[in-house]
Design a protein around this motif. Structure first.
Motif, PDB file in Angstrom:
ATOM      1  N   CYS A 264      58.343 -10.303  -3.159  1.00 24.22           N
ATOM      2  CA  CYS A 264      57.542 -11.420  -3.141  1.00 24.22           C
ATOM      3  C   CYS A 264      57.456 -12.433  -4.685  1.00 24.22           C
ATOM      4  CB  CYS A 264      56.367 -11.848  -2.761  1.00 24.22           C
ATOM      5  SG  CYS A 264      55.939 -11.278  -0.791  1.00 24.22           S
ATOM      6  N   LEU A 265      57.732 -11.795  -5.257  1.00 20.54           N
ATOM      7  CA  LEU A 265      58.012 -12.582  -6.685  1.00 20.54           C
ATOM      8  C   LEU A 265      59.428 -12.911  -6.646  1.00 20.54           C
ATOM      9  CD1 LEU A 265      55.184 -10.991  -9.339  1.00 20.54           C
ATOM     10  CD2 LEU A 265      55.478 -13.116  -8.170  1.00 20.54           C
ATOM     11  N   TYR A 266      60.431 -11.495  -6.598  1.00 22.36           N
ATOM     12  CA  TYR A 266      61.844 -11.483  -6.576  1.00 22.36           C
ATOM     13  C   TYR A 266      62.042 -12.911  -4.987  1.00 22.36           C
ATOM     14  CZ  TYR A 266      66.228 -10.892  -5.013  1.00 22.36           C
ATOM     15  OH  TYR A 266      67.616 -10.644  -5.232  1.00 22.36           O
ATOM     16  N   VAL A 267      61.945 -12.701  -4.202  1.00 23.91           N
ATOM     17  CA  VAL A 267      61.839 -14.035  -3.437  1.00 23.91           C
ATOM     18  C   VAL A 267      61.636 -15.921  -4.194  1.00 23.91           C
ATOM     19  CG1 VAL A 267      61.046 -15.602  -1.163  1.00 23.91           C
ATOM     20  CG2 VAL A 267      61.449 -12.865  -1.271  1.00 23.91           C
ATOM     21  N   TRP A 268      60.329 -15.937  -5.093  1.00 22.80           N
ATOM     22  CA  TRP A 268      60.271 -16.826  -5.309  1.00 22.80           C
ATOM     23  C   TRP A 268      60.877 -17.131  -6.557  1.00 22.80           C
ATOM     24  CZ3 TRP A 268      58.041 -16.791  -9.900  1.00 22.80           C
ATOM     25  CH2 TRP A 268      58.484 -18.497 -10.682  1.00 22.80           C
ATOM     26  N   TRP A 269      61.107 -16.281  -6.516  1.00 19.41           N
ATOM     27  CA  TRP A 269      62.323 -16.522  -8.043  1.00 19.41           C
ATOM     28  C   TRP A 269      63.181 -16.947  -7.976  1.00 19.41           C
ATOM     29  CZ3 TRP A 269      61.402 -16.571 -12.986  1.00 19.41           C
ATOM     30  CH2 TRP A 269      62.330 -16.523 -14.744  1.00 19.41           C
ATOM     31  N   HIS A 270      64.397 -16.230  -6.754  1.00 21.62           N
ATOM     32  CA  HIS A 270      65.334 -16.583  -6.474  1.00 21.62           C
ATOM     33  C   HIS A 270      65.564 -17.392  -5.269  1.00 21.62           C
ATOM     34  CE1 HIS A 270      67.785 -14.014  -8.250  1.00 21.62           C
ATOM     35  NE2 HIS A 270      66.710 -12.755  -7.613  1.00 21.62           N
TER      36      HIS A 270
ATOM     37  N   MET B 232      31.448  -6.152  -1.679  1.00 25.40           N
ATOM     38  CA  MET B 232      33.543  -6.564  -1.177  1.00 25.40           C
ATOM     39  C   MET B 232      33.965  -6.317  -2.878  1.00 25.40           C
ATOM     40  SD  MET B 232      36.242  -7.933   1.197  1.00 25.40           S
ATOM     41  CE  MET B 232      35.966  -7.092   2.690  1.00 25.40           C
ATOM     42  N   PRO B 233      34.902  -5.916  -2.907  1.00 21.35           N
ATOM     43  CA  PRO B 233      35.820  -5.960  -4.909  1.00 21.35           C
ATOM     44  C   PRO B 233      36.145  -7.477  -4.940  1.00 21.35           C
ATOM     45  CG  PRO B 233      36.092  -4.273  -3.525  1.00 21.35           C
ATOM     46  CD  PRO B 233      35.680  -4.521  -2.461  1.00 21.35           C
ATOM     47  N   LEU B 234      35.655  -7.543  -5.785  1.00 21.79           N
ATOM     48  CA  LEU B 234      35.988  -9.242  -6.188  1.00 21.79           C
ATOM     49  C   LEU B 234      37.555  -9.196  -5.772  1.00 21.79           C
ATOM     50  CD1 LEU B 234      35.085 -12.366  -7.257  1.00 21.79           C
ATOM     51  CD2 LEU B 234      35.418 -11.133  -9.919  1.00 21.79           C
ATOM     52  N   LEU B 235      38.246  -8.285  -6.802  1.00 19.50           N
ATOM     53  CA  LEU B 235      40.335  -8.639  -6.900  1.00 19.50           C
ATOM     54  C   LEU B 235      40.915  -9.089  -5.978  1.00 19.50           C
ATOM     55  CD1 LEU B 235      40.919  -6.332  -9.671  1.00 19.50           C
ATOM     56  CD2 LEU B 235      41.204  -8.473  -9.525  1.00 19.50           C
ATOM     57  N   ILE B 236      40.197  -8.232  -4.140  1.00 20.79           N
ATOM     58  CA  ILE B 236      40.403  -7.478  -3.101  1.00 20.79           C
ATOM     59  C   ILE B 236      39.892  -9.269  -2.597  1.00 20.79           C
ATOM     60  CG2 ILE B 236      40.185  -7.118  -0.776  1.00 20.79           C
ATOM     61  CD1 ILE B 236      40.332  -4.168  -1.837  1.00 20.79           C
ATOM     62  N   VAL B 237      38.669  -9.961  -2.663  1.00 18.42           N
ATOM     63  CA  VAL B 237      38.595 -11.401  -1.953  1.00 18.42           C
ATOM     64  C   VAL B 237      39.313 -12.294  -2.705  1.00 18.42           C
ATOM     65  CG1 VAL B 237      36.896 -12.852  -2.317  1.00 18.42           C
ATOM     66  CG2 VAL B 237      35.758 -10.650  -2.107  1.00 18.42           C
ATOM     67  N   ILE B 238      39.547 -12.193  -4.132  1.00 24.65           N
ATOM     68  CA  ILE B 238      40.907 -13.099  -5.090  1.00 24.65           C
ATOM     69  C   ILE B 238      42.162 -13.130  -3.640  1.00 24.65           C
ATOM     70  CG2 ILE B 238      41.746 -14.033  -6.453  1.00 24.65           C
ATOM     71  CD1 ILE B 238      38.529 -13.218  -8.271  1.00 24.65           C
ATOM     72  N   GLY B 239      42.909 -12.247  -4.019  1.00 26.13           N
ATOM     73  CA  GLY B 239      43.913 -11.064  -3.652  1.00 26.13           C
ATOM     74  C   GLY B 239      43.643 -12.096  -2.144  1.00 26.13           C
ATOM     75  N   GLY B 240      42.690 -11.739  -1.043  1.00 26.18           N
ATOM     76  CA  GLY B 240      42.844 -12.117   0.695  1.00 26.18           C
ATOM     77  C   GLY B 240      42.921 -13.603   0.173  1.00 26.18           C
TER      78      GLY B 240
ATOM     79  N   PRO C  53      51.215 -12.481  -6.686  1.00 26.88           N
ATOM     80  CA  PRO C  53      49.885 -12.073  -7.334  1.00 26.88           C
ATOM     81  C   PRO C  53      48.577 -11.677  -6.207  1.00 26.88           C
ATOM     82  CG  PRO C  53      50.854 -14.103  -7.821  1.00 26.88           C
ATOM     83  CD  PRO C  53      51.763 -13.809  -6.569  1.00 26.88           C
ATOM     84  N   ALA C  54      48.807 -11.684  -4.644  1.00 31.86           N
ATOM     85  CA  ALA C  54      47.645 -11.634  -3.727  1.00 31.86           C
ATOM     86  C   ALA C  54      47.893 -10.322  -4.259  1.00 31.86           C
ATOM     87  CB  ALA C  54      47.711 -12.427  -3.040  1.00 31.86           C
ATOM     88  N   ASN C  55      49.201  -9.833  -3.283  1.00 33.96           N
ATOM     89  CA  ASN C  55      49.274  -8.543  -3.541  1.00 33.96           C
ATOM     90  C   ASN C  55      49.805  -7.468  -4.879  1.00 33.96           C
ATOM     91  OD1 ASN C  55      50.100  -7.995  -0.910  1.00 33.96           O
ATOM     92  ND2 ASN C  55      51.326  -9.377  -0.864  1.00 33.96           N
ATOM     93  N   GLY C  56      49.760  -8.253  -5.987  1.00 30.58           N
ATOM     94  CA  GLY C  56      49.437  -7.901  -6.880  1.00 30.58           C
ATOM     95  C   GLY C  56      47.785  -7.601  -7.620  1.00 30.58           C
ATOM     96  N   LEU C  57      46.636  -8.248  -6.758  1.00 35.25           N
ATOM     97  CA  LEU C  57      45.538  -7.951  -7.371  1.00 35.25           C
ATOM     98  C   LEU C  57      45.095  -7.097  -6.295  1.00 35.25           C
ATOM     99  CD1 LEU C  57      44.328 -11.813  -7.732  1.00 35.25           C
ATOM    100  CD2 LEU C  57      44.192  -9.647  -9.677  1.00 35.25           C
ATOM    101  N   ILE C  58      44.892  -7.521  -5.142  1.00 38.55           N
ATOM    102  CA  ILE C  58      44.757  -5.925  -4.631  1.00 38.55           C
ATOM    103  C   ILE C  58      45.926  -4.904  -4.658  1.00 38.55           C
ATOM    104  CG2 ILE C  58      45.094  -5.489  -1.934  1.00 38.55           C
ATOM    105  CD1 ILE C  58      45.415  -8.676  -1.111  1.00 38.55           C
ATOM    106  N   SER C  59      46.718  -4.537  -5.183  1.00 37.31           N
ATOM    107  CA  SER C  59      46.905  -2.649  -5.880  1.00 37.31           C
ATOM    108  C   SER C  59      46.394  -2.674  -6.816  1.00 37.31           C
ATOM    109  CB  SER C  59      48.703  -3.758  -6.164  1.00 37.31           C
ATOM    110  OG  SER C  59      48.917  -1.848  -6.670  1.00 37.31           O
TER     111      SER C  59
ATOM    112  N   ALA D  79      55.196  -3.040  -4.368  1.00 42.09           N
ATOM    113  CA  ALA D  79      56.124  -3.988  -3.624  1.00 42.09           C
ATOM    114  C   ALA D  79      55.958  -4.519  -3.199  1.00 42.09           C
ATOM    115  CB  ALA D  79      56.732  -1.879  -3.324  1.00 42.09           C
ATOM    116  N   VAL D  80      55.773  -4.668  -2.894  1.00 46.00           N
ATOM    117  CA  VAL D  80      55.478  -6.533  -2.147  1.00 46.00           C
ATOM    118  C   VAL D  80      55.010  -6.975  -2.892  1.00 46.00           C
ATOM    119  CG1 VAL D  80      54.028  -7.581  -0.420  1.00 46.00           C
ATOM    120  CG2 VAL D  80      54.347  -5.170   0.612  1.00 46.00           C
ATOM    121  N   CYS D  81      54.359  -7.394  -4.045  1.00 45.18           N
ATOM    122  CA  CYS D  81      54.821  -7.824  -4.968  1.00 45.18           C
ATOM    123  C   CYS D  81      55.090  -8.387  -5.364  1.00 45.18           C
ATOM    124  CB  CYS D  81      53.066  -7.604  -6.137  1.00 45.18           C
ATOM    125  SG  CYS D  81      52.936  -8.457  -7.521  1.00 45.18           S
ATOM    126  N   ALA D  82      56.543  -7.076  -5.942  1.00 52.20           N
ATOM    127  CA  ALA D  82      57.950  -7.166  -6.168  1.00 52.20           C
ATOM    128  C   ALA D  82      59.045  -7.890  -5.625  1.00 52.20           C
ATOM    129  CB  ALA D  82      58.143  -5.822  -6.949  1.00 52.20           C
TER     130      ALA D  82
END
Length: 98
Positions: free
Chosen positions: A63-69, A1-9, A35-41, A58-61
């Motif tokens: 979620c970061l918008y929700v976090w920022w606001h 299993m790829p490392l980026l997906i493991v970290i994102g998961g 960032p998790a969705n960014g890594l998976i992307s 898109a989900v990453c963007a």
């Protein structure tokens, strides 16, 4: 299993568990999910799965918008204001007396 997906998961699991137990706020969970969705992307791009990459990006963007606001970016905004102040022009000439 790829490392980026493991970290994102792992980040996704922490965000969901923290939000469900009430230990972290929703905007903080969104801050972890972004960032998790960014890594998976990124892994989807590496594997050539373009539809999954666009969706996770898109989900990453979002979620970061929700976090920022939601208040998560307050410290970042404060740091950016401090950085901006250091680049403001300061008058270096002696004042003239009339």
């Amino acid at each position: 299993m790829p490392l980026l997906i493991v970290i994102g998961g792992g980040l996704l699991a922490c965000a969901v568990a923290g939000c469900l137990t009430g230990r972290i706020a929703r905007h903080t969970a969104a801050g972890l999910t972004g960032p998790a969705n960014g890594l998976i992307s990124l892994q989807s791009i590496r594997e050539g799965l373009w539809l999954a990459a666009v969706f996770n990006g898109a989900v990453c963007a979002f979620c970061l918008y929700v976090w920022w606001h939601g208040g998560g970016g307050d410290d970042t905004r404060r740091r950016l204001r401090q950085l901006r102040r250091s680049f403001k022009a300061v008058r270096r000439t002696a004042p003239t007396t009339a």
